[in-house]
Design a protein around this motif. Structure first.
Motif, mmCIF file in Angstrom:
data_model
loop_
_atom_site.group_PDB
_atom_site.id
_atom_site.type_symbol
_atom_site.label_atom_id
_atom_site.label_comp_id
_atom_site.label_asym_id
_atom_site.label_seq_id
_atom_site.Cartn_x
_atom_site.Cartn_y
_atom_site.Cartn_z
ATOM 1 N N ASN A 159 0.806 -1.224 0.000
ATOM 2 C CA ASN A 159 0.000 0.000 0.000
ATOM 3 C C ASN A 159 0.836 1.270 0.000
ATOM 4 O O ASN A 159 0.299 2.371 -0.095
ATOM 5 C CB ASN A 159 -0.958 0.009 1.190
ATOM 6 N N ILE A 169 -4.672 3.486 -6.716
ATOM 7 C CA ILE A 169 -5.460 4.325 -5.819
ATOM 8 C C ILE A 169 -6.890 4.512 -6.316
ATOM 9 O O ILE A 169 -7.808 4.785 -5.532
ATOM 10 C CB ILE A 169 -4.766 5.695 -5.618
ATOM 11 N N TRP A 200 -9.597 2.609 -4.486
ATOM 12 C CA TRP A 200 -9.798 2.847 -3.048
ATOM 13 C C TRP A 200 -10.952 3.812 -2.780
ATOM 14 O O TRP A 200 -11.164 4.234 -1.650
ATOM 15 C CB TRP A 200 -8.516 3.423 -2.436
ATOM 16 N N LYS A 221 -15.938 -2.312 -0.225
ATOM 17 C CA LYS A 221 -16.381 -1.449 0.868
ATOM 18 C C LYS A 221 -17.862 -1.641 1.207
ATOM 19 O O LYS A 221 -18.354 -1.059 2.162
ATOM 20 C CB LYS A 221 -16.130 0.015 0.508
#
Length: 252
Positions: free
Chosen positions: A140, A214, A217, A224
């Motif tokens: 990450n 990214i 995310w 999520k």
């Protein structure tokens, strides 16, 4: 030779993705844009960039499996299916095609190795375990996918380069759900026919299956969602317990 299938849902990365695809060292034969829903407007002048670009629009959403349904109509030898948060390096298709032929394997920019007796492999929090079971996107601190060496995984993530004929294996088994798990379904169904999944060596900007990690995310990311892991648990149990799929760590 290569049909690219890319979706547009709620992200606006299409122009950047198109630039990366049109400048590949091995050019795609077709690029199919599959636009789902009314969340993002597309400037159709993008079709003028190349005659290989074709556009399809669905007011609804056929979900993750829809891409693999559309893919059955491709006449090319190979398919490259990518998520809407993936920007490949310019040599990616060339690398994928070479490895796909040489190893008779699905090539993905990242992937997962399932720990034995663990039906939640994507919930690993320990950094040491992430490095062991997450491949390609485990660092990450880096904004690109990296992989120190060619690595076989249980299933690929983010993008998939495969032979079109392998879709017969994909659709030979009914998915337990159409809401998620197309990545697991592809690798598991092909593994039963001796076709493995590989995450290749990636050193960064020169060689990487995703230069903008990214982008995955954001709040649109499927991982999520509150029910993501429980739904995936059921898929793993379906494949391992019912369909007798043997992940790498589950063979003994």
């Amino acid at each position: 030779m290569i049909t690219v299938i890319m979706t547009v849902w709620k992200r606006e990365n299409l122009h950047e993705q198109m630039n990366a695809l049109l400048n590949q060292t091995i050019k795609p034969t077709k690029i199919w844009i599959y636009h789902c829903g009314n969340h993002v407007d597309i400037d159709l002048s993008i079709l003028g960039l190349s005659p290989i670009i074709e556009y399809q629009y669905n007011t609804g959403n056929l979900g993750y499996f829809g891409r693999f349904s559309i893919a059955t109509l491709a006449s090319s030898k190979y398919l490259y299916i990518l998520d809407d948060d993936v920007i490949p390096s310019l040599c990616w298709l060339e690398i994928c095609m070479s490895l796909c032929d040489k190893l008779n394997a699905i090539i993905s920019s990242s992937g997962r190795i399932i720990p034995k007796n663990n039906f939640f492999p994507e919930l690993i929090a320990n950094e040491h375990h992430i490095n062991k079971y997450f491949v390609g996107d485990n660092d990450n601190s880096s904004l690109v996918n990296l992989c120190p060496e060619n690595t076989y995984v249980d299933f690929g993530c983010n993008s998939w380069f495969l032979k079109t004929e392998w879709l017969h294996h994909f659709w030979s088994i009914k998915p337990i759900t159409m809401l998620t798990g197309e990545d697991i379904h592809l690798s598991a169904s092909c593994h039963r026919r001796g076709i493995k999944t590989l995450v290749p060596f990636q050193n960064g900007e020169d060689i990487s299956g995703n230069l903008k990690k990214i982008y995955g995310w954001d709040n649109v990311a499927s991982w999520k969602k509150s029910d993501f892991y429980s739904m995936r648990e059921n898929i793993f149990k379906y494949w391992i317990n019912t369909q007798l799929w043997k992940p790498l760590n589950w063979t003994s």
